[in-house]
Design a protein around this motif. Structure first.
Motif, mmCIF file in Angstrom:
data_model
loop_
_atom_site.group_PDB
_atom_site.id
_atom_site.type_symbol
_atom_site.label_atom_id
_atom_site.label_comp_id
_atom_site.label_asym_id
_atom_site.label_seq_id
_atom_site.Cartn_x
_atom_site.Cartn_y
_atom_site.Cartn_z
ATOM 1 N N SER A 1 13.910 36.268 -21.494
ATOM 2 C CA SER A 1 14.413 35.757 -22.557
ATOM 3 C C SER A 1 14.209 36.090 -24.155
ATOM 4 N N ARG B 1 15.285 38.820 -25.806
ATOM 5 C CA ARG B 1 16.485 38.683 -26.876
ATOM 6 C C ARG B 1 17.232 37.627 -27.199
ATOM 7 N N SER B 2 17.433 36.960 -25.885
ATOM 8 C CA SER B 2 18.203 35.454 -26.111
ATOM 9 C C SER B 2 17.705 34.593 -27.091
ATOM 10 N N VAL C 1 23.259 38.044 -23.141
ATOM 11 C CA VAL C 1 22.563 37.388 -24.139
ATOM 12 C C VAL C 1 23.154 35.963 -24.631
ATOM 13 N N THR C 2 24.621 36.029 -24.719
ATOM 14 C CA THR C 2 25.291 34.752 -25.196
ATOM 15 C C THR C 2 25.828 34.160 -23.959
ATOM 16 N N ALA D 1 23.627 33.664 -21.487
ATOM 17 C CA ALA D 1 22.266 33.079 -21.186
ATOM 18 C C ALA D 1 22.294 31.752 -22.116
#
Length: 383
Positions: A280, A282-283, A315-316, A318
């Protein structure tokens, strides 16, 4: 944190209130996680840009600012040619913040400058050099201030205000009069370039004068317009400098304290939602930028966290799956992402379960089940 003493003890002296808020900031910074500091850096950059644009006379909404920052719209519909170019102004602020001694702020400014996609200024060429001069004058003013060994910021910020009030560049504006049908009225343009002092103030006060980090303090150096009588203007400068400095510092510290509180809340939510994800990083980084700075387009996200276009979707998605972000289409169909934490599902269920309609449905279901059981019992006995 406890309640703000400024709200519960209005009888205290301004300097005491200021000291109490500074103490809260020192505690908040000391216990802040890396995520809180990243949030704080991103929000400080945003507030510095907004303050600089508004001090220079630009009128806009925050929603319009983010669309302009992403290159999707102009900053305002009726920009005045007498104002310095907004893109040149923001580039000057971001460039200065990239050289901050606070590494987190410098890195965030670098990332957000890469994501700065505002439309080109038609008359911004000459403004770049002038804005550079403004910042150089601010740096020279701060560097020339007398240094002291005091661990508190009060005398130091008083010297900063005195320096600003004596500076041809940063001093209070003289009031101008418009005469309409024989009636004189103030013409207050309200523009100034003291934003340059605000973004350097944190370096001046940290760490020797009590501020833990070299964080910019937008809106700190706020001076009222000069009175009409020049003699009154000269007489009140020395007397008012300290009082205005303490009031301005208290307001700036309260804003910083509130930002720290919001950062702790947002980062706690982000970390809780992303705790069970195997990867997680980068998220989480994106969520903190969205919460701290504000809305970003897909193209900006590529620059801010260094991912490809497919990476942006990952990432978006997630963040959306964890109820941390939402997306909408701008007027030119670009996809823009915002921090929008949804309420946990269990909270929504609890609220639903307490409604009268839900209770009625539950009771009706139970009565139907009881009826079926009774009929089954009677059938079993008859057999």
């Amino acid at each position: 944190m406890p309640l703000d003493p400024a709200c519960s003890s209005p009888q205290l002296e301004p300097i005491t209130l200021c000291a109490l808020v500074l103490g809260r900031i020192q505690i908040g910074i000391a216990r802040a996680s890396d995520g809180v500091l990243q949030w704080l850096a991103a929000r400080s950059i945003r507030e510095s840009l907004l303050a600089a644009l508004r001090q220079e006379g630009h009128a806009f909404t925050e929603q319009r600012f983010f669309a302009w920052y992403a290159g999707l719209e102009t900053l305002s519909n009726g920009a005045s040619s007498r104002l310095r170019a907004p893109k040149a102004l923001c580039h000057a602020v971001l460039t200065e913040l990239r050289h901050s001694p606070w590494a987190v702020l410098a890195q965030s400014a670098e990332h957000l400058q890469r994501a700065f996609m505002a439309p080109s200024d038609f008359h911004g060429g000459a403004d770049h050099e002038e804005l550079h001069s403004v910042i150089e004058e601010a740096r020279a003013l701060v560097s020339a201030l007398a240094r002291s060994d005091e661990g508190h910021p009060f005398h130091a910020v008083g010297l900063l205000f005195e320096g600003a009030m004596k500076s041809p560049r940063f001093a209070r504006e003289e009031r101008c009069l418009n005469v309409v049908r024989g009636i004189a009225a103030d013409r207050d343009d309200g523009t100034n370039c003291r934003w340059a002092l605000d973004i350097l103030a944190g370096r001046y006060l940290a760490p020797h004068h009590g501020l833990p980090l070299a964080v910019p303090l937008p809106g700190l150096v706020s001076l009222p317009a000069a009175p009409h009588d020049a003699e009154d203007f000269l007489a009140t400068d020395a007397a008012m400098a300290t009082a205005m400095a303490i009031a301005g510092l208290h307001d700036a510290f309260r804003r910083l304290d509130h930002m720290l509180e919001q950062a702790e809340r947002d980062v706690a939510v982000i970390d809780t939602r992303l705790r069970d994800r195997r990867s997680s990083g980068r998220s989480r980084e994106l969520a903190i930028f969205l919460a701290g700075f504000g809305s970003l387009s897909g193209r900006q996200i590529e620059q801010v966290i260094g991912v490809s276009r497919p990476g942006v979707r990952i990432v978006t998605s997630a963040l959306a799956a964890e109820g941390l972000a939402s997306a909408h289409r701008s007027r030119n169909a670009a996809r823009v992402y915002s921090y929008a934490p949804s309420r946990p599902a269990q909270d929504c269920f609890s609220e639903l379960a307490l409604t009268s309609s839900a209770i009625d449905e539950y009771e009706a279901s139970m009565q139907a089940i009881d009826g079926l059981l009774r009929r089954s019992s009677v059938t079993g006995l008859s057999d």
